[in-house]
Design an enzyme around this catalytic site. Structure first.
Site, PDB file in Angstrom:
ATOM      1  N   THR B  48       0.051   4.582 -14.471  1.00 23.91           N
ATOM      2  CA  THR B  48      -0.060   3.267 -14.968  1.00 23.91           C
ATOM      3  C   THR B  48      -0.398   2.270 -13.789  1.00 23.91           C
ATOM      4  O   THR B  48       0.392   2.453 -12.717  1.00 23.91           O
ATOM      5  CB  THR B  48       1.081   2.798 -15.740  1.00 23.91           C
ATOM      6  OG1 THR B  48       0.848   1.543 -16.248  1.00 23.91           O
ATOM      7  CG2 THR B  48       2.402   2.917 -14.983  1.00 23.91           C
ATOM      8  N   GLU B  49      -1.215   1.305 -13.980  1.00 26.40           N
ATOM      9  CA  GLU B  49      -1.698   0.680 -12.948  1.00 26.40           C
ATOM     10  C   GLU B  49      -0.590  -0.225 -12.127  1.00 26.40           C
ATOM     11  O   GLU B  49      -0.751  -0.383 -10.919  1.00 26.40           O
ATOM     12  CB  GLU B  49      -2.722  -0.725 -13.406  1.00 26.40           C
ATOM     13  CG  GLU B  49      -3.844  -0.240 -13.868  1.00 26.40           C
ATOM     14  CD  GLU B  49      -3.655  -0.125 -15.701  1.00 26.40           C
ATOM     15  OE1 GLU B  49      -2.933   0.691 -15.891  1.00 26.40           O
ATOM     16  OE2 GLU B  49      -4.497  -0.662 -16.312  1.00 26.40           O
ATOM     17  N   ASN B  50       0.425  -0.354 -12.742  1.00 29.43           N
ATOM     18  CA  ASN B  50       1.648  -1.076 -12.069  1.00 29.43           C
ATOM     19  C   ASN B  50       2.405  -0.307 -11.299  1.00 29.43           C
ATOM     20  O   ASN B  50       3.489  -1.008 -10.863  1.00 29.43           O
ATOM     21  CB  ASN B  50       2.299  -2.178 -13.167  1.00 29.43           C
ATOM     22  CG  ASN B  50       3.098  -1.266 -14.041  1.00 29.43           C
ATOM     23  OD1 ASN B  50       2.290  -0.260 -14.797  1.00 29.43           O
ATOM     24  ND2 ASN B  50       4.069  -1.305 -14.335  1.00 29.43           N
TER      25      ASN B  50
END
Lengths: 240, 227
Positions: B48-50
Site C-alpha cells: 500500500t502506497e502509504n
C-alpha cells in the site's frame, strides 16, 4: 547539545507569515496534531502566521489539524495529492470559493520532490503523469526510448512532524504507517520540529533502528499520549 | 443484455491470475476486494502506497489502530513479515518495476492501453492520489470494471475522452462481461460470458474486439453473484 524544547508554543514560535510548511501525515496517520493546534492557537492570539503554503498528502479532514488551519484562514495554498477525505468540507468550500490555491501533485511525485529537496537534487525525470494534464508545461525528455517528465524539488521553511521516540540529538523512530512522508519532510525543510511521543537520552534508541538521523532535526518536544486525528474526527472534535 | 458479473465475481476472476508470492497493489475502493479471493495455496504480498508491505486483513470493529491504515485510509492489521517504509521508498517500489501486479478501477480504458480513472472533468475538487504513479512500473497493470457505464455507454473505447491517468499502460481488463487483453494497440478477447453472443459483446464495446484463437468461457462462482 540538547534539541529538546519544553513547550509546544516554543516549537512553533518562529513560523512567519507566508512561510512554506511541510506537515507530516497521511490522513490521520502521522499527523502532528498538537504542533498544528499550537500553531493555530498562536494565530488566534497574535494574527500570525497567515498566508501559509502547506505541503501534505491531503488537505485536512473534519475540523481539526490541517482542516482547522484552513478553517481559520491561515492557509493560502495547499500542495497535495489528494484533497479529499471522509469530511473534506473545509477545504472544498475554501477551494470552490477561490479562497485557497491548490497545486495537485501525483503522490509518488510529491514524495520524490520532497526527497529531492532534502537530497540537494533540483530536478528529476519520472514516468508518472507523462501524457496527462498534470504534465502540462513541464519539460519531457526521452531516456532509452521512453518519455519522462521533469519535476522540480520541493523545499520548505519549516517541517512539523510526529515521531514515536526521539533522543536529545534528534534521532527518531516512527510508529507503523505513521512514518509516511515525515522522514522526507525532515530532510527538506530548513527547520524541522518534531513532536515525539517519548523523549529519551542518546543511546536509548538502538542505532540500527533509527529512521531519521538527528542531522535532519532541529528541535523536538515531547507530547505523551498524542491525539490521533482519525479518533478526534470520529468523536466530532473541533479546534479550537 | 440480461446478465453481468457482480463486482465480487469480477474481483474473484482477477484474483485467479495472481501468482503465489506476487507483490500486488490494489487501488482504493473496488480493487481492494480482490484480496478476498486469493486461490487456496497462494499468498500474494500486498503493497500500500502509504508505506506498508505484507499487511493482513481488516481488524474487527473496535480493534482499529488508526496509525495502521492502507491508502484508502481503512484500518489494516500486521501479520508476520509486515514491513514499514517511508513514502519515497514506497513509490520506488511502484515506479522501479518491483511490483508484479497493480489492479485499478477505470472510468474508461482505450484499446491503446490508455487509462482514465482519476477525473470526470473540470468540476469540483481535483484529486489524483497515487493513480498516476501506479500505472507505471508494475509488470502487469490490470483494470477491473463494469463493461458499460450506468447509462449503458461502453467503458472500453477507442480513445479516452476523460482526463488520462496514463498513456499505454493497461495490459488486461477484467470486466463484468469479458476478459480482454491489450496488445499492440488492440483489444484481444480472451474470455466472455457464455450467455453473451459475440455480437452483443461487440455492441457493448466502444472499439473492435479482436479474436485470436479460442475465446474461453468466463465462469465465476455463482455464490458471489449477489455479493
Amino acid at each position: 547539545m540538547d534539541k529538546r524544547l519544553s513547550s509546544l508554543s516554543e516549537a512553533v514560535t518562529d513560523i512567519q507569515d507566508g512561510a512554506t510548511v511541510m506537515i507530516g501525515g497521511f490522513g490521520g496517520s502521522g499527523a502532528p496534531i498538537e504542533l498544528i493546534h499550537a500553531l493555530i492557537d498562536r494565530y488566534l492570539e497574535t494574527g500570525s502566521p497567515k498566508g501559509l503554503t502547506v505541503i501534505n498528502n491531503n488537505a485536512g479532514n473534519g475540523h481539526v489539524g490541517i482542516a482547522a488551519m484552513i478553517e481559520q484562514g491561515m492557509v493560502a495554498k495547499m500542495i497535495c495529492s489528494f484533497p479529499r477525505s471522509a469530511d473534506p468540507t473545509v477545504f472544498t468550500q475554501a477551494y470552490l470559493a477561490g479562497e485557497i490555491e491548490l497545486e495537485l501533485v501525483p503522490q509518488g511525485t510529491l514524495a520524490e520532490r520532497i526527497r529531492a529537496g532534502g537530497a540537494g537534487i533540483p530536478g528529476f525525470f519520472t514516468p508518472t503523469s507523462v501524457g496527462t494534464d498534470l504534465a502540462e508545461g513541464k519539460p519531457v525528455q526521452q531516456f532509452d526510448g521512453r518519455d519522462y517528465v521533469m519535476e522540480r524539488w520541493l523545499k520548505a521553511d519549516h517541517a512539523l512532524i510526529k515521531a514515536e521516540l526521539g533522543d536529545s540529538l534528534g534521532n527518531l523512530t516512527y510508529r507503523m504507517a505513521a512514518r509516511n512522508f515525515s522522514p522526507l519532510m525532515a530532510m527538506a525543510a530548513a527547520k524541522t520540529v518534531v513532536q515525539v511521543t517519548k523523549a529519551v537520552e542518546p543511546g536509548a534508541i538502538d542505532p540500527e533502528v533509527i529512521v531519521t538521523p538527528g542531522i535532519f532535526v532541529d528541535a523536538l518536544v515531547e507530547v505523551a499520549n498524542p491525539a490521533q486525528e482519525e479518533e478526534l474526527n470520529r468523536a466530532g472534535a473541533h479546534h479550537p | 443484455m440480461n446478465q453481468k458479473l457482480s463486482n465480487a465475481q469480477i474481483a474473484w476472476r482477477a484474483a485467479q491470475d495472481i501468482e503465489d508470492g506476487a507483490y500486488v497493489n490494489l487501488g482504493i475502493g473496488f480493487p481492494e476486494m480482490v484480496a478476498r479471493f486469493q486461490p487456496p495455496g497462494r499468498e500474494a504480498i500486498f503493497h500500500t502506497e502509504n508505506g506498508v508491505l505484507g499487511f493482513g486483513r481488516a481488524p474487527e470493529p473496535g480493534q482499529e489502530d488508526w496509525d495502521l491504515i492502507n491508502a484508502g485510509k481503512k484500518a489494516i492489521t500486521l501479520k508476520p513479515g509486515t514491513a514499514f517504509f517511508h513514502h519515497a521508498d514506497s513509490f520506488a517500489m511502484v515506479r522501479g518495476g518491483h511490483l508484479d501486479v497493480a489492479i485499478l478501477g477505470a472510468y474508461e480504458v482505450a484499446e491503446t492501453g490508455d487509462l482514465a480513472n482519476w477525473s470526470t472533468g473540470p468540476k469540483g475538487v481535483p484529486a489524483v492520489g497515487g493513480a498516476m504513479d501506479l500505472v507505471h512500473g508494475a509488470k502487469r497493470v490490470a483494470v477491473i470494471t463494469d463493461h458499460v457505464t450506468k447509462k449503458g455507454q461502453p467503458k472500453l473505447v477507442e480513445r479516452c475522452t476523460l482526463p488520462l491517468t496514463g498513456v499505454g499502460c493497461v495490459t488486461r481488463v477484467y470486466s463484468s462481461f469479458a476478459v480482454v487483453d491489450i496488445e499492440g494497440g488492440r483489444f484481444v478477447l480472451r474470455e466472455k460470458l457464455p450467455s453473451l453472443s459475440m455480437e452483443e459483446l461487440q455492441n457493448a464495446t466502444g472499439a473492435k474486439l479482436h479474436v485470436e484463437g479460442a475465446v474461453g468461457d468466463l465462469i465465476c462462482p455463482e455464490e458471489l453473484a449477489d455479493a
